[in-house]
Scaffold this active site. Structure first.
Site, short mmCIF file in Angstrom:
data_model
loop_
_atom_site.label_atom_id
_atom_site.label_comp_id
_atom_site.label_asym_id
_atom_site.label_seq_id
_atom_site.Cartn_x
_atom_site.Cartn_y
_atom_site.Cartn_z
N SER A 60 -10.15 -0.09 6.83
CA SER A 60 -9.53 -0.04 5.51
C SER A 60 -8.88 -1.32 5.00
CB SER A 60 -8.50 1.08 5.47
OG SER A 60 -9.15 2.29 5.26
N LYS A 62 0.87 -1.18 0.00
CA LYS A 62 0.00 0.00 0.00
C LYS A 62 0.90 1.23 0.00
CE LYS A 62 -3.89 2.14 2.49
NZ LYS A 62 -4.81 2.03 3.65
N SER A 88 -9.78 2.19 2.65
CA SER A 88 -8.89 2.95 1.80
C SER A 88 -7.88 2.07 1.06
CB SER A 88 -8.13 3.99 2.61
OG SER A 88 -7.29 3.35 3.57
N1 GLN Z 1 -13.32 4.67 5.97
C1 GLN Z 1 -12.70 5.13 7.16
C2 GLN Z 1 -12.27 6.57 6.98
O1 GLN Z 1 -12.58 7.12 5.99
C3 GLN Z 1 -11.57 4.25 7.56
C4 GLN Z 1 -10.36 4.45 6.75
C5 GLN Z 1 -9.18 3.63 7.22
O2 GLN Z 1 -9.33 2.63 7.90
N2 GLN Z 1 -8.00 4.10 6.88
O3 GLN Z 1 -11.64 7.15 7.80
#
Ligand code: GLN
Length: 487
Positions: free
Chosen positions: A174, A75, A150
Site C-alpha cells: 500500500s 493517511k 490503499s
Molecule cells: N492491496 C493489498 C490488500 O488489498 C495490500 C493493502 C495494504 O498494503 N494495506 O490487502
C-alpha cells in the site's frame, strides 16, 4: 514555487526565515482548495488548526526541529487527536481519536504542520482506493485512472503538489504500489522500524508505516522523524536508527559502484506488461552504467505469495476488526431490537463489501475444521517466502524489480473482480510477508502514466535503499516530472 521545492530546500528556507510557516501552509492550503475537489485525496481537512499550528511555529514552537513548519498530510489510518480518523470507513465516520499515533506525535515533534487526513481504501483493504467510503481518489496523471491503494490519497496528494510529503501504511504494497502508479517516491521500512501504535490495525504481523515524497532525499528526512523504538508497540524493534540524510550526504557519486543488484526472474516472467518491462530494463541499465553489478536471482516461492497473503491478512483482519461492534465506538445502527441485531446491523451497515468479504474469508480460514488446511499452511509458506529472500541476500546487496505488472488501470475496471484486484499485488506481497524494507522509485512512463522501480534491501537496511534510490535520482529526472494541470 514552494510546491516544487524539495523538503530540504523548504526546511532551509524556513530556518532562514525566507518564508514563514504560515505562508507555506497558506500556499499548500490554496493548492488543496484549487485541486482537491477533483482529486479527492483528502477525507478531512483541518485548515484552522493548521493555521494556528503554523503561527505557533513562527512564534518559536519546535524551534530548531528538523522539519519545523513543513506541511504534511497523514493517511487516515493514523489516529489524530481532535481530527477525525475514519480509516476510509463508514464505521469510523464519526470517530475522533482521543490520542495521536506515535508517527503523528513524532512528526509533530519534528515540527510538521498537519493539513489533513488522506483518503484510502477502507481499512487499507484494496489496491485502487475504490473501496473508500468517501469515494475514490483520482490519479493526477490521468483522472480517469486509479491512484493505486490503499494509500492512494497520500500518493496522489504528493504527486499533485498538494503537500510536500505524506504518511502511508503498507501491509501488502500500500505504499509502494500507489507510489508507483502516481509517480512519486515511497518507502516502506522494515517491519518493526516504525511504531504501529495508533495506526488502526489491519493485519498486525504485516502492517508497517512509511511515507511518500518526491525524492529519496525527501523520504529520508521524513522517515527519520517517524522511525525508532516505541515501548507502546510490542513489535517495535529496539535498534538504533541511522541518520538517513547524513548517510545520503556522505555518499559519493559512486554509491552504486560494485553494488550487487539481483533481478528475481519470477518478477520478470509472464504477466509483466511489455512497455513496463522496457521502462524497468532502462532503469536497471542506468544502475549498471553507474557501476552496479546486475545478476539474475531466483525467489522460487514467489507464486505462493498471493494465496499466502490472502489467507493471512484476512485472518488477522477478522480478528482485529472484531472490536467494531457498535458498542464502544464507531457506527451504531438505528433502533436495535436486541444485542445480536445491534452487532449484525452495525457491522453490516458500517463495513463496506470488501471489508465484509475479508472478514468472512478470515473467519473461515481460522475456523476449527479449516485452520490446518489454510491458516497453518499459509504460515508455513510465509516462512518459505522469507527464506527465499534471506538466501538471495547471501549473494546480493539489493533486489530490483517492477512494483506492478502494468501502470494504473481505469477507475471501475477491476472493481467487480476481486481476484484480478488481488493478483495486482504479486510483486509487492512477498517483501511484506518477509517484513523487508522496500521502495518505489519513479522510473519512467507508459502512455503518460508513471511506472515505478521496486528496490528491496535486507532487514533494517533502509539506508542502502535510500542510498541507491538517491544515486539513481542524481542521474535521472523522472522524480521531478509533474502531471499536467498541477504544475
Ligand atoms: N492491496 C493489498 C490488500 O488489498 C495490500 C493493502 C495494504 O498494503 N494495506 O490487502
Amino acid at each position: 514555487m514552494s510546491h516544487t521545492r524539495s523538503i530540504r530546500e523548504l526546511a532551509s528556507d524556513l530556518a532562514a526565515k525566507k518564508i514563514s510557516a504560515v505562508e507555506l501552509t497558506e500556499h499548500f492550503l490554496k493548492r488543496i482548495a484549487a485541486h482537491d475537489e477533483r482529486l479527492n485525496t483528502l477525507i478531512s481537512r483541518n485548515e484552522e488548526s493548521a493555521r494556528e499550528r503554523a503561527a505557533a511555529i513562527d512564534a518559536g514552537d519546535n524551534a530548531g526541529a528538523a522539519l519545523a513548519g513543513l506541511p504534511i498530510a497523514h493517511k487516515d489510518i493514523f489516529c489524530t487527536r481532535g481530527v477525525r480518523t475514519s480509516c476510509g470507513s463508514r464505521m469510523l465516520d464519526n470517530f475522533v481519536a482521543p490520542y495521536d499515533a506515535t508517527v503523528v506525535e513524532r512528526l509533530a515533534g519534528a515540527g510538521t504542520v498537519t493539513l489533513g487526513k488522506t483518503n484510502m481504501d477502507e481499512f487499507a483493504m484494496g489496491s485502487s482506493n475504490e473501496t473508500s467510503f468517501y469515494g475514490s481518489v483520482r490519479n493526477p496523471w490521468n483522472t480517469d485512472y486509479v491512484p493505486g491503494g490503499s494509500s492512494g490519497g497520500s500518493a496522489a496528494a504528493v504527486a499533485a503538489g498538494l503537500v510536500p510529503a505524506a504518511t502511508g501504511s503498507d501491509t501488502g504494497g500500500s505504499i509502494r504500489q500507489p507510489a508507483a502508479l502516481c509517480g512519486v517516491t515511497g518507502i516502506k521500512p522494515t517491519y518493526g522500524r516504525v511504531s504501529r501504535y495508533g495506526m488502526i490495525a489491519f493485519a498486525s504481523s504485516l502492517d508497517q508505516g512509511g511515507c511518500f515524497a518526491r525524492s529519496a532525499e525527501d523520504c529520508a528526512a521524513v522517515l527519520q522523524a517517524m522511525s525508532g523504538f516505541d515501548a507502546r508497540d510490542s513489535t517495535s524493534v529496539e535498534r538504533e536508527v541511522p541518520d538517513y540524510s547524513a548517510v545520503l550526504d556522505s555518499q559519493g557519486d559512486d554509491f552504486l559502484e560494485g553494488l550487487k543488484v539481483g533481478l528475481p526472474k519470477e518478477y520478470f516472467a509472464e504477466g509483466l506488461d511489455d512497455a513496463s518491462r522496457k521502462v524497468i530494463e532502462a532503469a536497471i541499465a542506468e544502475f549498471e552504467a553507474r557501476g552496479a553489478e546486475i545478476v539474475e536471482i531466483t525467489l522460487p516461492h514467489t507464486d505462493l505469495a498471493v494465496s499466502t497473503y490472502y489467507v493471512l491478512a484476512p485472518a488477522e483482519a477478522s480478528s482485529n476488526l472484531a472490536r467494531f461492534d457498535g458498542v464502544r465506538y464507531g457506527y451504531r445502527c438505528e433502533n436495535p431490537v436486541d444485542l445480536e441485531d445491534l452487532y449484525t446491523r452495525s457491522r453490516g451497515e458500517g463495513f463496506g463489501r470488501e471489508v465484509q468479504r475479508r472478514i468472512m474469508v478470515g473467519a473461515y480460514v481460522l475456523s476449527a475444521g479449516y485452520y490446518d488446511a489454510y491458516y497453518l499452511k499459509a504460515q508455513k509458506t510465509r516462512r518459505l517466502i522469507a527464506r527465499d529472500f534471506s538466501d538471495a541476500f547471501e549473494n546480493v546487496d539489493l533486489i530490483a524489480a517492477p512494483v506492478t505488472q502494468a501502470p494504473a488501470f481505469k477507475l471501475g475496471e477491476k472493481l467487480d473482480d476481486p481476484v484480478s484486484m488481488y493478483l495486482n499485488d504479486v510483486y509487492t506481497l512477498p517483501a511484506s510477508l518477509a517484513g523487508l524494507p522496500g521502495m518505489s522509485v519513479p522510473a519512467g512512463f507508459v502512455d503518460g502514466l508513471p511506472v515505478g522501480l521496486q528496490l528491496l534491501a535486507p532487514w533494517f537496511e533502509e539506508s542502502r535503499l535510500l542510498g541507491a534510490a538517491h544515486a539513481y535520482q542524481q542521474s535521472t529526472d523522472w522524480h521531478t516530472k509533474r502531471p499536467a494541470g498541477f504544475e
